[in-house]
Design a protein around this motif. Sequence first.
Motif, PDB file in Angstrom:
ATOM      1  N   SER A 273       0.843  -1.199   0.000  1.00  0.00           N
ATOM      2  CA  SER A 273       0.000   0.000   0.000  1.00  0.00           C
ATOM      3  C   SER A 273       0.874   1.242   0.000  1.00  0.00           C
ATOM      4  O   SER A 273       2.021   1.204   0.463  1.00  0.00           O
ATOM      5  CB  SER A 273      -0.939   0.014   1.213  1.00  0.00           C
ATOM      6  N   VAL A 274       0.322   2.329  -0.534  1.00  0.00           N
ATOM      7  CA  VAL A 274       1.035   3.600  -0.622  1.00  0.00           C
ATOM      8  C   VAL A 274       0.182   4.676   0.039  1.00  0.00           C
ATOM      9  O   VAL A 274      -1.021   4.787  -0.239  1.00  0.00           O
ATOM     10  CB  VAL A 274       1.321   3.986  -2.082  1.00  0.00           C
ATOM     11  N   GLU A 275       0.815   5.448   0.929  1.00  0.00           N
ATOM     12  CA  GLU A 275       0.122   6.519   1.651  1.00  0.00           C
ATOM     13  C   GLU A 275       0.868   7.832   1.460  1.00  0.00           C
ATOM     14  O   GLU A 275       2.091   7.847   1.327  1.00  0.00           O
ATOM     15  CB  GLU A 275       0.060   6.211   3.148  1.00  0.00           C
ATOM     16  N   VAL A 276       0.106   8.925   1.443  1.00  0.00           N
ATOM     17  CA  VAL A 276       0.664  10.282   1.512  1.00  0.00           C
ATOM     18  C   VAL A 276      -0.068  10.985   2.647  1.00  0.00           C
ATOM     19  O   VAL A 276      -1.100  10.496   3.126  1.00  0.00           O
ATOM     20  CB  VAL A 276       0.486  11.039   0.178  1.00  0.00           C
ATOM     21  N   PRO A 277       0.438  12.110   3.136  1.00  0.00           N
ATOM     22  CA  PRO A 277      -0.208  12.755   4.291  1.00  0.00           C
ATOM     23  C   PRO A 277      -1.699  12.994   4.106  1.00  0.00           C
ATOM     24  O   PRO A 277      -2.483  12.862   5.052  1.00  0.00           O
ATOM     25  CB  PRO A 277       0.573  14.074   4.423  1.00  0.00           C
ATOM     26  N   LEU A 280      -4.191  10.193   5.198  1.00  0.00           N
ATOM     27  CA  LEU A 280      -4.337   9.824   6.602  1.00  0.00           C
ATOM     28  C   LEU A 280      -5.568  10.454   7.238  1.00  0.00           C
ATOM     29  O   LEU A 280      -5.897  10.156   8.382  1.00  0.00           O
ATOM     30  CB  LEU A 280      -3.084  10.229   7.389  1.00  0.00           C
ATOM     31  N   ALA A 281      -6.241  11.338   6.505  1.00  0.00           N
ATOM     32  CA  ALA A 281      -7.455  11.953   7.019  1.00  0.00           C
ATOM     33  C   ALA A 281      -8.569  10.912   7.095  1.00  0.00           C
ATOM     34  O   ALA A 281      -8.576   9.936   6.344  1.00  0.00           O
ATOM     35  CB  ALA A 281      -7.880  13.117   6.124  1.00  0.00           C
ATOM     36  N   PRO A 282      -9.539  11.085   8.009  1.00  0.00           N
ATOM     37  CA  PRO A 282     -10.656  10.138   8.100  1.00  0.00           C
ATOM     38  C   PRO A 282     -11.390  10.022   6.764  1.00  0.00           C
ATOM     39  O   PRO A 282     -11.596  11.017   6.065  1.00  0.00           O
ATOM     40  CB  PRO A 282     -11.553  10.760   9.183  1.00  0.00           C
ATOM     41  N   ASP A 283     -11.774   8.799   6.423  1.00  0.00           N
ATOM     42  CA  ASP A 283     -12.530   8.496   5.195  1.00  0.00           C
ATOM     43  C   ASP A 283     -11.719   8.694   3.921  1.00  0.00           C
ATOM     44  O   ASP A 283     -12.270   8.587   2.822  1.00  0.00           O
ATOM     45  CB  ASP A 283     -13.812   9.342   5.099  1.00  0.00           C
ATOM     46  N   ALA A 284     -10.417   8.983   4.040  1.00  0.00           N
ATOM     47  CA  ALA A 284      -9.590   9.154   2.842  1.00  0.00           C
ATOM     48  C   ALA A 284      -8.916   7.825   2.522  1.00  0.00           C
ATOM     49  O   ALA A 284      -8.223   7.264   3.370  1.00  0.00           O
ATOM     50  CB  ALA A 284      -8.537  10.239   3.055  1.00  0.00           C
ATOM     51  N   PRO A 285      -9.104   7.294   1.317  1.00  0.00           N
ATOM     52  CA  PRO A 285      -8.466   6.020   0.965  1.00  0.00           C
ATOM     53  C   PRO A 285      -6.987   6.225   0.677  1.00  0.00           C
ATOM     54  O   PRO A 285      -6.544   7.332   0.373  1.00  0.00           O
ATOM     55  CB  PRO A 285      -9.217   5.596  -0.307  1.00  0.00           C
ATOM     56  N   PRO A 286      -6.174   5.164   0.779  1.00  0.00           N
ATOM     57  CA  PRO A 286      -4.756   5.277   0.408  1.00  0.00           C
ATOM     58  C   PRO A 286      -4.613   5.490  -1.093  1.00  0.00           C
ATOM     59  O   PRO A 286      -5.566   5.291  -1.857  1.00  0.00           O
ATOM     60  CB  PRO A 286      -4.171   3.939   0.851  1.00  0.00           C
ATOM     61  N   ILE A 287      -3.433   5.903  -1.513  1.00  0.00           N
ATOM     62  CA  ILE A 287      -3.172   6.054  -2.942  1.00  0.00           C
ATOM     63  C   ILE A 287      -3.375   4.722  -3.659  1.00  0.00           C
ATOM     64  O   ILE A 287      -3.947   4.663  -4.749  1.00  0.00           O
ATOM     65  CB  ILE A 287      -1.747   6.575  -3.166  1.00  0.00           C
ATOM     66  N   ALA A 288      -2.922   3.639  -3.013  1.00  0.00           N
ATOM     67  CA  ALA A 288      -3.046   2.324  -3.641  1.00  0.00           C
ATOM     68  C   ALA A 288      -2.990   1.241  -2.585  1.00  0.00           C
ATOM     69  O   ALA A 288      -2.303   1.373  -1.573  1.00  0.00           O
ATOM     70  CB  ALA A 288      -1.925   2.101  -4.657  1.00  0.00           C
ATOM     71  N   VAL A 289      -3.752   0.155  -2.806  1.00  0.00           N
ATOM     72  CA  VAL A 289      -3.662  -1.077  -2.029  1.00  0.00           C
ATOM     73  C   VAL A 289      -3.650  -2.217  -3.031  1.00  0.00           C
ATOM     74  O   VAL A 289      -4.517  -2.285  -3.908  1.00  0.00           O
ATOM     75  CB  VAL A 289      -4.847  -1.247  -1.064  1.00  0.00           C
ATOM     76  N   PRO A 294      -8.451  -9.577  -5.636  1.00  0.00           N
ATOM     77  CA  PRO A 294      -9.203  -8.302  -5.596  1.00  0.00           C
ATOM     78  C   PRO A 294     -10.211  -8.253  -4.458  1.00  0.00           C
ATOM     79  O   PRO A 294     -10.472  -7.179  -3.913  1.00  0.00           O
ATOM     80  CB  PRO A 294      -9.893  -8.268  -6.968  1.00  0.00           C
ATOM     81  N   ALA A 295     -10.794  -9.408  -4.100  1.00  0.00           N
ATOM     82  CA  ALA A 295     -11.764  -9.420  -3.014  1.00  0.00           C
ATOM     83  C   ALA A 295     -11.115  -9.000  -1.696  1.00  0.00           C
ATOM     84  O   ALA A 295     -11.723  -8.300  -0.883  1.00  0.00           O
ATOM     85  CB  ALA A 295     -12.383 -10.813  -2.878  1.00  0.00           C
ATOM     86  N   LYS A 296      -9.862  -9.409  -1.489  1.00  0.00           N
ATOM     87  CA  LYS A 296      -9.168  -9.016  -0.261  1.00  0.00           C
ATOM     88  C   LYS A 296      -8.864  -7.522  -0.253  1.00  0.00           C
ATOM     89  O   LYS A 296      -8.849  -6.890   0.811  1.00  0.00           O
ATOM     90  CB  LYS A 296      -7.872  -9.825  -0.110  1.00  0.00           C
ATOM     91  N   ARG A 299     -11.966  -5.869   0.924  1.00  0.00           N
ATOM     92  CA  ARG A 299     -12.123  -6.053   2.369  1.00  0.00           C
ATOM     93  C   ARG A 299     -11.175  -5.145   3.136  1.00  0.00           C
ATOM     94  O   ARG A 299     -11.541  -4.554   4.160  1.00  0.00           O
ATOM     95  CB  ARG A 299     -11.863  -7.511   2.734  1.00  0.00           C
ATOM     96  N   ALA A 300      -9.935  -5.015   2.648  1.00  0.00           N
ATOM     97  CA  ALA A 300      -8.956  -4.151   3.320  1.00  0.00           C
ATOM     98  C   ALA A 300      -9.431  -2.701   3.326  1.00  0.00           C
ATOM     99  O   ALA A 300      -9.284  -1.980   4.326  1.00  0.00           O
ATOM    100  CB  ALA A 300      -7.596  -4.269   2.645  1.00  0.00           C
ATOM    101  N   LEU A 301      -9.996  -2.236   2.207  1.00  0.00           N
ATOM    102  CA  LEU A 301     -10.492  -0.868   2.145  1.00  0.00           C
ATOM    103  C   LEU A 301     -11.674  -0.678   3.087  1.00  0.00           C
ATOM    104  O   LEU A 301     -11.820   0.386   3.722  1.00  0.00           O
ATOM    105  CB  LEU A 301     -10.895  -0.524   0.710  1.00  0.00           C
TER     106      LEU A 301
END
Length: 635
Positions: A273-277, A280-289, A294-296, A299-301
């Motif tokens: 997974s890739v994160e940027v600042p 990290l805000a609530p309800d903000a998805p990561p750049i990539a997982v 694909p089902a996992k 679930r992770a999201l």
Amino acid sequence: MSRADGTPDDRPPGRGRTAAASLLRGAMGVRRHDEADRIRSDEAVLRARARHAARTSRLQAITAALSRAVTREEVARTLVERALAALGADEGGLWSLAPGDLEALLVFGTGFDPAARARWERIPVAGASAPLAEAIRRGEPVFVGSRQEAAERFPEAVRAGDRSSPEYAFACLPLEAEGRVTGGVSFVFRTAHRFDYDEQVFFLVVARLAAQALLRAELYDSERAARAEAEAARQRAAFLAEASALLASSLEWEATLASVAKLAVPGIADWCSVEVPETLAPDAPPIAVAHVDPAKVERALEWRRRWPPDPAGPGGPQAVIRTGRSELYEEIPDAVLAAATTDPEQLRVVRELGITSAMVVPLSARGRTLGAITFVAAESGRRFGAADLAMAEELGRRAGIAVDNARLWDEAHRAIRARDDVLAVVSHDLKNPLESILLSAALLLRTPDARNVRRYAEAVQRSAARMDRLIRELLDLSRMDAGRFRVEVRPERLDAIVDEALAVLAPLALEKEIALSASGGPLGVEVPCDRDRVLQVVSNLVGNAIAFAPRGGHVEVRMALRERESEVAVADDGPGIPAEDLPHVFDRWWKGRSRSGTGLGLAIAWGIVDAHGGRLRVESRVGEGSTFAFILPRG
């Protein structure tokens, strides 16, 4: 009767013959006894030869089996199981010296009492009085034939609590090859046992064979590990090369980082997974997982939405982004998972992932941390080490440079667009006042009527003031962009600044029949601020409110003083701002549905408030007016 030689036998008739017969019988008995001894001796020799042949056969079988054993575990199992069968022993085990030679670790053992097995897993060597420890430490075998002998030689090691085996014997031998002891082997009999010379030799030969086989297995393991490491290094280099090509292929950095995350799975990690600042805000998805299933990923999201990351958390991507330091978790025991979760349900979900190892590295460029990449091992069972971390950190540097280049490219294009917008706005906004000045000057030159001179001069003055305001706003924006915008903070009365702004704008409000009012306020209380700049913000907000308020409307300035901050809010009863326009209110050159002004006033107000360490916000609904408020810290 005569004797055998023909001479007369003059011995008494019955006695001589009886003695001779007795002597003959004695001689014959001796001959029979010697024959029996000879037979018994021959049988003993045959039995010894048979035992020797049997031991030789068993040694050959053990040797052949050890030659087929490849790994250390296979060697240990083969030796112990074969030797127990050959010797008739009841328990056996093989131990290998741990790094530092302070303890021996059980490689394979059998026949142990399950309740006591744990005590044999690790045996201290240095200074211990146990038989195996002594054999390993001194490099000499230890043979003990009975419990009594064990009590005399090793009183601390006697198994006094073992009621199932009142008598026992054991042999402990060092495993020595090429002049060094690498471990030990032990065989236990649950009866008293006499270790004769031949048997002791057999034990020593078995131990020597095991030591050589272990040495061979170590070499094999080393070679196999070297090949595995070489292959892993090749895979890491290939991954870095492919990732670098991906990073250089596009300036769409978010999509590129998502592609890199997918590239890492499953060759490097099971999850990435890739994160940027901003993520990290609530309800903000990561750049990539990324995961192969694909089902996992879905679930992770979903889990992330349920348990969003804590930006101030002590570990994980948020901590790496905050500190710029990598994190490596070679092993992740359940205690670590329990400490990283907030409730039992989250712990259950995390356990379902089966995480075994993880590493988090920063996306860094030019001394700044732009984000973080997380690699997680799960179902593959792999373990990350120092070499994996070095590869991941190199990827983080390359990805960080790619992200930084993409952002610089984006900023350059925005700057070009902004320059074009500035040229368009300036050419338009300066054209009108310049034409007004030229026309007014021409009329002044043509008319001798003094009554028109004042009117034309006022038009020149208004146009020049408009041009001056535009130039000052452009200069402020330029300083903000260059990081040279400064405020000179001094204790000032905020209500006095508001009063001054209202006094200047009162004629404009009077012209539109708009009621101006002020309420609340930190009367007599000083607030640290730059008076001229805050006056500029208040004048801008009140001027906008007057411009949008309807004729006969109302504009109110409300002041509030709290413990650590002060607030000034400007409310109007104008038409309000549509919801889709609210995110753009503070953008440069944005005018919304209005065609007046330059579109720079609110952007500059934002920069001024931000330079004070404050905040500027807007609340508005269509048909209900608008409220602009700025908050300044009190110290």
